[in-house]
Design a protein around this motif. Structure first.
Motif, PDB file in Angstrom:
ATOM      1  N   ASN A  91       3.028   2.185  -7.568  1.00  0.00           N
ATOM      2  CA  ASN A  91       3.366   1.546  -6.053  1.00  0.00           C
ATOM      3  C   ASN A  91       4.900   2.026  -5.802  1.00  0.00           C
ATOM      4  O   ASN A  91       5.791   1.925  -6.385  1.00  0.00           O
ATOM      5  CB  ASN A  91       3.214   0.172  -6.276  1.00  0.00           C
ATOM      6  N   GLU A  92       5.051   2.731  -4.652  1.00  0.00           N
ATOM      7  CA  GLU A  92       6.218   3.159  -4.043  1.00  0.00           C
ATOM      8  C   GLU A  92       6.878   2.183  -3.061  1.00  0.00           C
ATOM      9  O   GLU A  92       7.803   2.535  -2.186  1.00  0.00           O
ATOM     10  CB  GLU A  92       6.226   4.723  -3.447  1.00  0.00           C
ATOM     11  N   THR A  93       6.379   0.916  -2.859  1.00  0.00           N
ATOM     12  CA  THR A  93       7.027   0.148  -1.845  1.00  0.00           C
ATOM     13  C   THR A  93       8.346  -0.272  -1.851  1.00  0.00           C
ATOM     14  O   THR A  93       8.604  -0.625  -3.183  1.00  0.00           O
ATOM     15  CB  THR A  93       6.097  -1.063  -1.867  1.00  0.00           C
ATOM     16  N   THR A  94       9.156  -0.201  -1.028  1.00  0.00           N
ATOM     17  CA  THR A  94      10.594  -0.809  -1.065  1.00  0.00           C
ATOM     18  C   THR A  94      10.842  -1.652   0.018  1.00  0.00           C
ATOM     19  O   THR A  94       9.817  -2.088   1.020  1.00  0.00           O
ATOM     20  CB  THR A  94      11.532   0.428  -0.739  1.00  0.00           C
ATOM     21  N   ASP A  95      11.959  -2.472  -0.130  1.00  0.00           N
ATOM     22  CA  ASP A  95      12.064  -3.618   0.989  1.00  0.00           C
ATOM     23  C   ASP A  95      12.504  -2.604   2.276  1.00  0.00           C
ATOM     24  O   ASP A  95      12.284  -3.366   3.271  1.00  0.00           O
ATOM     25  CB  ASP A  95      13.772  -3.923   0.356  1.00  0.00           C
ATOM     26  N   ALA A  96      12.835  -1.389   2.281  1.00  0.00           N
ATOM     27  CA  ALA A  96      13.028  -0.717   3.712  1.00  0.00           C
ATOM     28  C   ALA A  96      11.449  -0.889   4.243  1.00  0.00           C
ATOM     29  O   ALA A  96      11.822  -0.890   5.607  1.00  0.00           O
ATOM     30  CB  ALA A  96      13.467   0.632   3.433  1.00  0.00           C
ATOM     31  N   HIS A  97      10.560  -0.771   3.579  1.00  0.00           N
ATOM     32  CA  HIS A  97       9.250  -0.532   4.420  1.00  0.00           C
ATOM     33  C   HIS A  97       9.108  -1.842   5.100  1.00  0.00           C
ATOM     34  O   HIS A  97       8.495  -2.070   6.075  1.00  0.00           O
ATOM     35  CB  HIS A  97       8.066  -0.436   3.457  1.00  0.00           C
ATOM     36  N   PHE A  98       9.369  -3.138   4.547  1.00  0.00           N
ATOM     37  CA  PHE A  98       9.195  -4.400   5.099  1.00  0.00           C
ATOM     38  C   PHE A  98      10.306  -4.496   6.197  1.00  0.00           C
ATOM     39  O   PHE A  98       9.930  -5.386   7.192  1.00  0.00           O
ATOM     40  CB  PHE A  98       9.281  -5.519   4.163  1.00  0.00           C
ATOM     41  N   GLU A  99      11.288  -4.014   6.155  1.00  0.00           N
ATOM     42  CA  GLU A  99      12.573  -4.054   7.114  1.00  0.00           C
ATOM     43  C   GLU A  99      11.731  -3.303   8.333  1.00  0.00           C
ATOM     44  O   GLU A  99      11.921  -3.840   9.617  1.00  0.00           O
ATOM     45  CB  GLU A  99      13.786  -3.644   6.747  1.00  0.00           C
ATOM     46  N   ALA A 100      11.236  -2.121   8.185  1.00  0.00           N
ATOM     47  CA  ALA A 100      10.712  -1.423   9.408  1.00  0.00           C
ATOM     48  C   ALA A 100       9.569  -2.163   9.909  1.00  0.00           C
ATOM     49  O   ALA A 100       9.490  -2.273  11.200  1.00  0.00           O
ATOM     50  CB  ALA A 100      10.008  -0.015   8.923  1.00  0.00           C
ATOM     51  N   LEU A 101       8.551  -2.754   8.882  1.00  0.00           N
ATOM     52  CA  LEU A 101       7.415  -3.698   9.504  1.00  0.00           C
ATOM     53  C   LEU A 101       7.959  -4.668  10.484  1.00  0.00           C
ATOM     54  O   LEU A 101       7.328  -4.892  11.468  1.00  0.00           O
ATOM     55  CB  LEU A 101       6.383  -3.995   8.337  1.00  0.00           C
ATOM     56  N   LYS A 102       9.086  -5.619   9.900  1.00  0.00           N
ATOM     57  CA  LYS A 102       9.363  -6.651  10.584  1.00  0.00           C
ATOM     58  C   LYS A 102       9.931  -6.386  12.013  1.00  0.00           C
ATOM     59  O   LYS A 102      10.190  -7.254  12.905  1.00  0.00           O
ATOM     60  CB  LYS A 102      10.308  -7.413   9.882  1.00  0.00           C
ATOM     61  N   GLN A 103      10.199  -4.908  12.399  1.00  0.00           N
ATOM     62  CA  GLN A 103      10.480  -4.686  13.651  1.00  0.00           C
ATOM     63  C   GLN A 103       9.250  -4.714  14.840  1.00  0.00           C
ATOM     64  O   GLN A 103       9.650  -4.713  15.996  1.00  0.00           O
ATOM     65  CB  GLN A 103      11.207  -3.219  13.676  1.00  0.00           C
ATOM     66  N   HIS A 104       8.239  -4.699  14.219  1.00  0.00           N
ATOM     67  CA  HIS A 104       6.822  -4.577  15.055  1.00  0.00           C
ATOM     68  C   HIS A 104       5.887  -5.536  14.909  1.00  0.00           C
ATOM     69  O   HIS A 104       5.110  -5.615  15.774  1.00  0.00           O
ATOM     70  CB  HIS A 104       6.359  -3.186  14.840  1.00  0.00           C
ATOM     71  N   PHE A 105       5.760  -6.178  13.480  1.00  0.00           N
ATOM     72  CA  PHE A 105       4.953  -7.194  13.341  1.00  0.00           C
ATOM     73  C   PHE A 105       5.469  -8.437  12.747  1.00  0.00           C
ATOM     74  O   PHE A 105       6.402  -8.523  11.954  1.00  0.00           O
ATOM     75  CB  PHE A 105       3.970  -6.560  12.177  1.00  0.00           C
ATOM     76  N   ASN A 106       5.001  -9.568  12.964  1.00  0.00           N
ATOM     77  CA  ASN A 106       5.343 -10.922  12.568  1.00  0.00           C
ATOM     78  C   ASN A 106       4.763 -11.148  10.720  1.00  0.00           C
ATOM     79  O   ASN A 106       3.888 -10.238  10.575  1.00  0.00           O
ATOM     80  CB  ASN A 106       4.715 -12.242  13.350  1.00  0.00           C
ATOM     81  N   GLU A 107       5.066 -12.098  10.379  1.00  0.00           N
ATOM     82  CA  GLU A 107       4.754 -12.167   8.934  1.00  0.00           C
ATOM     83  C   GLU A 107       3.035 -12.396   8.691  1.00  0.00           C
ATOM     84  O   GLU A 107       2.776 -11.815   7.652  1.00  0.00           O
ATOM     85  CB  GLU A 107       5.423 -13.006   8.103  1.00  0.00           C
ATOM     86  N   ASP A 108       2.685 -13.158   9.458  1.00  0.00           N
ATOM     87  CA  ASP A 108       1.085 -13.139   9.365  1.00  0.00           C
ATOM     88  C   ASP A 108       0.437 -11.795   9.713  1.00  0.00           C
ATOM     89  O   ASP A 108      -0.606 -11.532   8.814  1.00  0.00           O
ATOM     90  CB  ASP A 108       0.531 -13.990  10.642  1.00  0.00           C
ATOM     91  N   GLU A 109       0.905 -11.071  10.414  1.00  0.00           N
ATOM     92  CA  GLU A 109       0.444  -9.620  10.941  1.00  0.00           C
ATOM     93  C   GLU A 109       0.711  -8.773   9.589  1.00  0.00           C
ATOM     94  O   GLU A 109      -0.113  -7.993   9.052  1.00  0.00           O
ATOM     95  CB  GLU A 109       0.657  -9.057  11.981  1.00  0.00           C
ATOM     96  N   ILE A 110       1.846  -8.781   9.234  1.00  0.00           N
ATOM     97  CA  ILE A 110       2.091  -8.270   7.646  1.00  0.00           C
ATOM     98  C   ILE A 110       1.231  -8.618   6.647  1.00  0.00           C
ATOM     99  O   ILE A 110       0.890  -7.767   5.689  1.00  0.00           O
ATOM    100  CB  ILE A 110       3.800  -8.198   7.465  1.00  0.00           C
TER     101      ILE A 110
END
Length: 196
Positions: free
Chosen positions: A130-149
């Protein structure tokens, strides 16, 4: 070539409501579920989880669900699920050129910044390791709320299971997804692999 045969007709009849719901959603009964029907409790649990993640109550749009599932499956290398999710994206009205460009989401003008963020996580999380990083979630949070994530991660995790299931069992690909993949994905390198 499949490694395990589907459940008997009698066993399939015992889970007919689940298979009918899958057919209504997908346009056919997936061979993966016919094999899973050998363990009815597993199929019931899977159907409940898949319905919660991908069904009408999904926290994210159904077209994005299919695109996330496709990129996850591409990262994993599952040809069966790539064909299924591309076919599913078409059923959700995603244009064929956008489906063909899914692996080029980072540079293609066909994708919104929100879609790019979700697909970037799908690619990273679908990879092994798995190559997931915190940066992925920072980018997601610009467009999606936590329920959507949570919904996005649910799609990725569900397809993690399906990718392993179908590649391990060499599930035979059904005609509809196969025809779509042959017509729209082969130019991007898709092959049927062990799912013929």
């Amino acid at each position: 070539m499949r490694r395990i045969t589907p459940a008997s007709e009698e066993a399939l009849a015992s889970v007919a409501p689940i298979l009918s719901m899958a057919e209504a959603a997908m346009g056919f009964v997936p061979n993966s579920m016919k094999v899973m029907a050998r363990q009815p409790a597993m199929l019931q649990g899977f159907a409940a989880l898949a319905g919660a993640i991908m069904g009408p109550g999904s926290a994210i749009p159904r077209d994005l669900v299919q695109m996330i599932a496709n990129v996850t499956s591409q990262a994993s290398g599952c040809r069966y699920c790539q064909a299924h999710t591309a076919h599913g994206a078409e059923r959700q009205m995603v244009p064929a050129d956008k489906i063909a460009a899914l692996w080029d989401y980072e540079t293609s003008a066909l994708f919104t910044p929100a879609e790019r963020a979700a697909l970037s996580l799908a690619q990273a999380a679908g990879s092994v390791p798995n190559e997931t990083t915190d940066a992925h979630f920072e980018a997601l949070k610009q467009h999606f709320n936590e329920d959507e994530i949570v919904g996005i991660v649910g799609v990725i995790a569900l397809f993690g299971f399906l990718n392993r299931w179908n590649d391990t069992l060499a599930t035979t690909l059904e005609d509809g997804p196969l025809d779509f993949a042959l017509s729209h994905l082969t130019a991007k390198g898709w092959e049927i692999g062990n799912h013929g």
